[in-house]
Design an enzyme around this catalytic site. Structure first.
Site, PDB file in Angstrom:
ATOM      1  N   GLU A 147       0.796  -1.231   0.000  1.00  0.00           N
ATOM      2  CA  GLU A 147       0.000   0.000   0.000  1.00  0.00           C
ATOM      3  C   GLU A 147       0.828   1.279   0.000  1.00  0.00           C
ATOM      4  O   GLU A 147       0.461   2.257   0.634  1.00  0.00           O
ATOM      5  CB  GLU A 147      -0.946   0.002   1.220  1.00  0.00           C
ATOM      6  CG  GLU A 147      -1.942  -1.122   1.173  1.00  0.00           C
ATOM      7  CD  GLU A 147      -2.904  -1.137   2.350  1.00  0.00           C
ATOM      8  OE1 GLU A 147      -4.093  -1.339   2.135  1.00  0.00           O
ATOM      9  OE2 GLU A 147      -2.443  -0.947   3.495  1.00  0.00           O
TER      10      GLU A 147
HETATM   11  C1  ACM Z   1      -2.185  -5.380   3.947  1.00  0.00           C
HETATM   12  O1  ACM Z   1      -3.269  -5.812   4.354  1.00  0.00           O
HETATM   13  N1  ACM Z   1      -2.041  -4.104   3.668  1.00  0.00           N
HETATM   14  C2  ACM Z   1      -1.051  -6.249   3.757  1.00  0.00           C
END
Ligand code: ACM
Length: 713
Positions: free
Chosen positions: A326
């Site tokens: 992310e």
């Molecule tokens: C995640 O759930 N961002 C690995």
């Protein structure tokens, strides 16, 4: 004709479904239903039994290493705790007469490894139990099986005669605990390690750094934990204690340091590593944030080399997780120096820039003897094949990585923070039956991990989000693929859940504690009725419907509720039985009536409690709904029992009321609504029965009773 005389016809169909398909691997006549979880590779039950009484003794043939000795002691204390028998301390000298004989081929690896042999065999006759394994780790696994076999009846405690051969399907069976969003003290980790061992999980993935906290002491860069943790971090001594505690139980510890995104807490102390000047403060909200390390600066790699050099020694496992998820690269987009660097080096986008960063990090980790692992965003065209891919966004990435020769671990489908029912996780297989992987490719799939992201859990509630559902995931990762019977899983899970309390888990008992606090008193009966039939909203809706920060108290009604309501599942089964099983109509309808009456009556009692406890104000609309559900269900049941078809207006009004009740309140919802809807439909469709086959009727009831699709939350 009344409904009652019709019911035999109506649903003879559901009877065919109930046949319990035990594991193919379980052979022979089982004298009792077993409660093993995970189900072993093969188990042949016999008719004898080995009594367990106060003369129970343990002998070891061959070498007794310290880990084996400690494991035996723990097992004996747990047998004592369950049976209230005081057993002899120490080991018996005589293998011929001891109740339990253990044989370990060796102490196992000093640093637990993904290649560790965890197999064991257990033979129980009416005279003796013999547990053999190539290493102590296998003996530890077998001792957990023995504890699960321990049973009782009027005659006393016993272990049924059985021959078990067992080994795991996957070598990597993990639980990730995020200690950054909400710090989890040592005792939480330790009791969860004990619970992991009880269901044969073997990896604690320790998510140590995040936007919201930096949780490990660094002696090289002490400002990291000093400024990034609000004082809630593990000292290095404590980290070593956890690693040792885990190894004692045959569990590896894989630390995660999330980079280059999810990195705000690093930058609070060291803004010079960031892609924007700062200053930075510890993040208090949940979500995805912009702060990211600057991958273009040499000082960043120098810093990381020193930092990982320190962590590589502290965490002896070969694998080290660098996160990598992310990172949206917004700070990178806005930084002219980073843009210029990309141009000079011909780096075409942020994915490629992150791969550049990952490759530099890989060299650093290799220098310190580590194998790099990261979330599936790091799986980009240029990534070296030695990196392990941790798949979270869907099973596709894992298969694709395996086809390309990368090792991988699955977490997509095992996100226990999303509050899905156990059944939903249980059917997720790292190598599903329709997998197109060759045998060689499939060998790259190391296993899976349940992920406990901690935005909405405190030390008081975390166990209830992890357990008992994770025991079913543990089974998926250990047992043969053919072990898939949901009813049998839930039956064994209920037993397992209670036994898990033996190692100190609070997943069952803390609910009453939280309710007493909310009610400011001991009289919590009606509240218990309510929380037994509501569940927190799924996925990430909690924060949308009931916004909180990392500093908010997690002591509300939602925190006292649990995922996967047993009461809702039991109610659904009874309603289904009532509509399908004529001989048992009376019994089922009495049971359904009792439950519905309890809901109806709890409503007004709750109102009185809520008046006294402002902290319970969120429960007011739910109390009204519960009363409504009880009343509606009782009316429907009365129509069905009397064989009287209600007026169409009744049905319209009741279904509309159920739609209102189906709207979440306080980020809680009623999983029992489809069953009440089914009763309403069944009552109002009675007149059609004559024109339909039983199969058509059942389908009709099910279709009409399906909850309306909700959009937007
Ligand atoms: C995640 O759930 N961002 C690995």
């Amino acid at each position: 004709m009344t409904a009652r005389t019709y019911l035999p016809l109506i649903l003879s169909l559901s009877c065919a479904i109930g046949v319990s398909a035990q594991s193919e691997a379980l052979n022979g006549p089982a004298p009792t239903q077993h409660n093993l979880m995970p189900v072993p590779l093969s188990a042949r039950f016999d008719t004898g039994r080995l009594p367990v009484n106060k003369s129970f003794t343990v002998a070891v043939r061959g070498q007794v290493d310290p880990r084996l000795k400690a494991g035996i002691d723990r097992a004996l204390r747990r047998i004592e705790g369950r049976t209230v028998l005081e057993l002899a301390r120490g080991l018996a000298g005589d293998g011929a007469t001891a109740t339990l004989v253990l044989e370990s081929g060796g102490p196992g690896k000093a640093v637990p490894s993904v290649e560790e042999d965890e197999s064991y065999s257990l033979e129980v006759s009416d005279r003796q139990a013999v547990l053999k394994a190539p290493t102590t780790v296998g003996v530890l696994r077998g001792l957990e099986t023995l504890l699960q076999l321990l049973d009782s009846d009027r005659e006393g405690y016993f272990v049924p005669a059985v021959q078990i051969q067992d080994r795991p399907r996957f070598p990597w069976r993990g639980l990730m605990i995020d200690v950054a969003r909400h710090f989890q003290p040592m005792d939480v980790l330790k009791r969860n390690l004990d619970a992991m061992a009880a269901v044969k999980l073997n990896v604690l993935h320790w998510h140590l750094t995040e936007d919201q906290g930096f949780r490990i002491e660094s002696k090289k860069f002490p400002r990291l934990h000093q400024l990034g943790s609000d004082g809630h971090f593990y000292t290095q001594e404590q980290a070593r204690e956890i690693v040792t505690y885990a190894r004692e139980r045959g569990i590896r510890v894989v630390p995660e340091f999330d980079l280059p995104g999810h990195a705000t807490s690093w930058l609070v102390a060291h803004p010079e590593l960031g892609s924007a000047p700062g200053p930075y403060t510890i993040e208090r909200k949940s979500g995805i944030f912009e702060p990211a390390l600057d991958p273009t600066r040499e000082e960043v790699y120098k810093f990381l080399d020193t930092f990982f050099g320190e962590m590589a020694v502290l965490f002896p496992d070969t694998y080290l997780h660098i996160g990598g998820d992310e990172n949206e690269g917004k700070q990178w987009d806005r930084n002219p120096k980073i843009q210029a660097f990309m141009k000079t080096k011909g780096i075409k986008d942020n994915h490629a820039l992150q791969t550049y960063f990952n490759k530099r990090l890989l060299q650093i980790l290799k220098k310190h003897g580590k194998t790099m692992m990261g979330w599936d965003e790091i799986f980009q065209p240029d990534l070296p094949q030695e990196v392990v891919i941790h798949s979270w966004r869907g099973p596709g990435a894992l298969a694709e990585a395996a086809k390309k020769g990368y090792k991988g671990v699955l977490s997509a489908g095992y996100y226990i923070d999303l509050i899905f029912p156990t059944s939903q996780h249980y059917v997720v297989d790292p190598i599903p039956t329709d997998s197109t992987l060759t045998e060689a490719e499939a060998a790259h799939v190391l296993g899976g991990e349940a992920t406990m992201w901690s935005e909405w859990v405190s030390p008081d509630t975390i166990d209830s989000r992890i357990w008992p559902r994770t025991a079913a995931i543990a089974e998926r990762l250990w047992s043969p693929r053919t072990v898939t019977d949901l009813d049998d899983m839930y039956r064994r899970l209920a037993v397992t859940s209670v036994r898990l309390e033996e190692v100190g888990l609070t997943h069952e008992k803390n609910q009453a504690m939280l309710l007493r606090r909310l009610a400011q008193g001991r009289d919590i009966g009606p509240l218990q009725t309510l929380v037994s039939v509501v569940e927190p909203v799924k996925e990430y809706r909690r924060n949308q419907q009931r916004p909180q920060t990392m500093l908010s108290p997690l002591t509300g009604l939602i925190d006292a509720t649990r995922p996967d309501s047993d009461a809702a599942r039991r109610f659904a089964a009874t309603v289904d039985g009532l509509l399908s099983d004529a001989p048992l109509f009376e019994a089922h309808s009495q049971q359904v009536r009792n439950t519905l009456t309890q809901w109806r009556n709890a409503g007004p009692e709750l109102e009185a409690m809520i008046d006294r406890s402002p902290a319970l104000h969120e429960a007011r609309p739910l109390a009204k709904d519960l009363n409504e559900l009880g009343t509606t269900g009782l009316e429907a049941l009365s129509y069905i029992s009397r064989g009287v078809t209600p007026a169409p207006e009744w049905r319209t009004a009741r279904l509309a009321a159920l739609d209102q009740a189906a709207k979440p309140k306080g980020a809680l919802e009623f999983p029992v609504i489809p069953s009440v809807r089914q009763l309403v439909i069944a009552a109002s469709e009675l007149h059609q029965l004559k024109q339909m086959t039983p199969a058509q009727w059942k389908t009709q009831v099910k279709n009409l009773a399906a909850p309306p699709k909700r959009t937007g939350n």
